[in-house]
Motif scaffolding. Sequence first.
Motif, PDB file in Angstrom:
ATOM      1  N   GLN A  89       0.882  -1.240   0.035  1.00 44.08           N
ATOM      2  CA  GLN A  89      -0.034  -0.014   0.023  1.00 44.08           C
ATOM      3  C   GLN A  89       1.033   1.425  -0.124  1.00 44.08           C
ATOM      4  O   GLN A  89       0.364   2.302  -0.711  1.00 44.08           O
ATOM      5  CB  GLN A  89      -0.945   0.012   1.128  1.00 44.08           C
ATOM      6  N   HIS A  90       2.101   1.251   0.835  1.00 42.34           N
ATOM      7  CA  HIS A  90       2.760   2.412   0.824  1.00 42.34           C
ATOM      8  C   HIS A  90       3.936   2.346   0.139  1.00 42.34           C
ATOM      9  O   HIS A  90       4.970   3.079   0.649  1.00 42.34           O
ATOM     10  CB  HIS A  90       3.040   2.892   2.231  1.00 42.34           C
ATOM     11  N   PHE A  91       4.107   1.613  -0.694  1.00 38.98           N
ATOM     12  CA  PHE A  91       5.266   1.361  -2.017  1.00 38.98           C
ATOM     13  C   PHE A  91       6.516   1.044  -1.315  1.00 38.98           C
ATOM     14  O   PHE A  91       7.213   0.191  -1.912  1.00 38.98           O
ATOM     15  CB  PHE A  91       5.249   2.862  -2.676  1.00 38.98           C
ATOM     16  N   ASN A  92       6.799   1.347  -0.178  1.00 45.33           N
ATOM     17  CA  ASN A  92       8.144   0.848   0.522  1.00 45.33           C
ATOM     18  C   ASN A  92       9.338   0.950  -0.441  1.00 45.33           C
ATOM     19  O   ASN A  92      10.066   0.302  -0.478  1.00 45.33           O
ATOM     20  CB  ASN A  92       7.902  -0.638   0.529  1.00 45.33           C
ATOM     21  N   LEU A  93       9.429   2.186  -1.037  1.00 40.24           N
ATOM     22  CA  LEU A  93      10.602   2.814  -1.688  1.00 40.24           C
ATOM     23  C   LEU A  93      11.732   3.305  -0.653  1.00 40.24           C
ATOM     24  O   LEU A  93      11.529   3.685   0.216  1.00 40.24           O
ATOM     25  CB  LEU A  93      10.291   3.663  -2.888  1.00 40.24           C
ATOM     26  N   ALA A 134      13.968   7.903 -14.499  1.00 38.27           N
ATOM     27  CA  ALA A 134      15.129   7.015 -13.630  1.00 38.27           C
ATOM     28  C   ALA A 134      15.799   7.856 -12.797  1.00 38.27           C
ATOM     29  O   ALA A 134      16.084   7.432 -11.817  1.00 38.27           O
ATOM     30  CB  ALA A 134      15.800   6.706 -15.100  1.00 38.27           C
ATOM     31  N   ASP A 135      15.938   9.446 -12.984  1.00 36.82           N
ATOM     32  CA  ASP A 135      16.863   9.801 -12.349  1.00 36.82           C
ATOM     33  C   ASP A 135      16.310  10.510 -10.928  1.00 36.82           C
ATOM     34  O   ASP A 135      16.953  11.242 -10.272  1.00 36.82           O
ATOM     35  CB  ASP A 135      17.886  10.727 -13.023  1.00 36.82           C
ATOM     36  N   LYS A 136      14.796  10.458 -11.133  1.00 36.65           N
ATOM     37  CA  LYS A 136      14.346  11.363  -9.940  1.00 36.65           C
ATOM     38  C   LYS A 136      14.224  10.306  -8.625  1.00 36.65           C
ATOM     39  O   LYS A 136      14.362   9.177  -8.670  1.00 36.65           O
ATOM     40  CB  LYS A 136      12.608  11.376 -10.352  1.00 36.65           C
ATOM     41  N   PHE A 137      14.035  10.968  -7.825  1.00 37.78           N
ATOM     42  CA  PHE A 137      13.999  10.307  -6.288  1.00 37.78           C
ATOM     43  C   PHE A 137      12.253  10.293  -5.818  1.00 37.78           C
ATOM     44  O   PHE A 137      11.550  10.964  -6.404  1.00 37.78           O
ATOM     45  CB  PHE A 137      14.718  11.361  -5.103  1.00 37.78           C
ATOM     46  N   GLN A 145       3.262   6.909  -9.679  1.00 36.01           N
ATOM     47  CA  GLN A 145       4.411   6.841 -10.001  1.00 36.01           C
ATOM     48  C   GLN A 145       5.268   5.884  -9.162  1.00 36.01           C
ATOM     49  O   GLN A 145       5.937   5.256  -9.515  1.00 36.01           O
ATOM     50  CB  GLN A 145       5.252   8.196 -10.396  1.00 36.01           C
ATOM     51  N   LYS A 146       5.021   6.417  -7.891  1.00 33.44           N
ATOM     52  CA  LYS A 146       5.778   5.362  -6.980  1.00 33.44           C
ATOM     53  C   LYS A 146       5.379   4.088  -6.887  1.00 33.44           C
ATOM     54  O   LYS A 146       6.261   3.209  -7.016  1.00 33.44           O
ATOM     55  CB  LYS A 146       5.558   5.982  -5.378  1.00 33.44           C
ATOM     56  N   GLN A 147       4.182   3.668  -7.106  1.00 32.68           N
ATOM     57  CA  GLN A 147       3.685   2.540  -7.172  1.00 32.68           C
ATOM     58  C   GLN A 147       4.210   1.714  -8.449  1.00 32.68           C
ATOM     59  O   GLN A 147       4.648   0.664  -8.429  1.00 32.68           O
ATOM     60  CB  GLN A 147       2.141   2.330  -7.106  1.00 32.68           C
ATOM     61  N   ARG A 153      10.261  -2.643  -9.511  1.00 31.66           N
ATOM     62  CA  ARG A 153      11.242  -3.375  -8.831  1.00 31.66           C
ATOM     63  C   ARG A 153      10.813  -4.680  -8.516  1.00 31.66           C
ATOM     64  O   ARG A 153      11.675  -5.779  -8.229  1.00 31.66           O
ATOM     65  CB  ARG A 153      11.548  -2.557  -7.392  1.00 31.66           C
ATOM     66  N   ALA A 154       9.560  -5.113  -8.367  1.00 28.08           N
ATOM     67  CA  ALA A 154       9.062  -6.253  -8.049  1.00 28.08           C
ATOM     68  C   ALA A 154       9.421  -7.313  -9.088  1.00 28.08           C
ATOM     69  O   ALA A 154       9.537  -8.426  -8.818  1.00 28.08           O
ATOM     70  CB  ALA A 154       7.574  -6.159  -7.672  1.00 28.08           C
ATOM     71  N   LEU A 155       9.241  -6.647 -10.299  1.00 29.02           N
ATOM     72  CA  LEU A 155       9.531  -7.630 -11.665  1.00 29.02           C
ATOM     73  C   LEU A 155      10.877  -7.703 -11.842  1.00 29.02           C
ATOM     74  O   LEU A 155      11.370  -8.429 -12.609  1.00 29.02           O
ATOM     75  CB  LEU A 155       8.806  -6.820 -12.846  1.00 29.02           C
TER      76      LEU A 155
END
Length: 232
Positions: A89-93, A134-137, A145-147, A153-155
Amino acid sequence: MIRLENVSKTYGSGAHAIQALKHVDLHVPKGSIHGVIGLSGAGKSTLIRCVNLLERPTTGSVQVDGEELTRLSGPSLNQARHQIGMIFQHFNLLSSRSVYDNVALPLELAGMSKSAIQERVLPLLDLTGLADKADKFPAELSGGQKQRVAIARALSSRPKVLLCDEATSALDPQTTGSILELLKEINQQLGLTILLITHEMEVVKTICDRVGLISDGELVEEADVGDFFTAP
Ligand code: ADP
Ligand code: ADP
């Protein structure tokens, strides 16, 4: 692809024991999108976390792609988990890493070379519509976009299964729609099997093939989505 048999999970013991899952059987065929819906506290999160053994079932069997996961631990469990991606839910980036470096992280940890990582990551950024980010934080991105970063990442470790833990619950309806569309696309293009949990009917209606209803730790009802929503 995913098979749970007679899975029970009890948190704590004695007078304070909470039986979060009770004799759950679940079968998710390869290539399908399966939803589990239920109220808060019903056991959804426990159920999905038992599939990759983030929670270890108290009893029962968990098989992913034919492998019994409850027998595994340590390095062999970690290896098996490469087959199973997960989004939250909260993306965990990681906020200190760019989009590229968030997606690359699992591959770096697996010891892959920089050039091999790049060959994996760039197509995933294309697939998820993030090629120009790609270079954004993470702090510079919208929720949707975060999801997308989390999905890329999951893939990255080329899993066979994607687990979605309330993946759209923090997003507005329009963004939810676009993330569900992306998940459907991934399911169709990559043949990825998806198990998702949600408290939102709309999510289930939009992308699931089959749906189960969980209530007080029991999977009480299961049906094709069409039948589920037309049932009396
Ligand atoms: P849901 O995802 O449907 O909201 P959960 O799986 O989070 O349900 O929770 C099911 C039950 O298990 C709830 O009663 C919850 O309080 C309890 N529970 C969940 N995680 C823990 C934990 N780590 N320790 C003790 N109880 C927990
Ligand atoms: P470090 O991890 O050593 O700090 P960087 O994060 O700058 O280094 O980049 C590591 C590698 O990841 C680079 O050598 C490059 O191949 C790749 N990389 C990083 N960002 C991008 C990007 N936006 N596009 C393509 N490749 C990238």
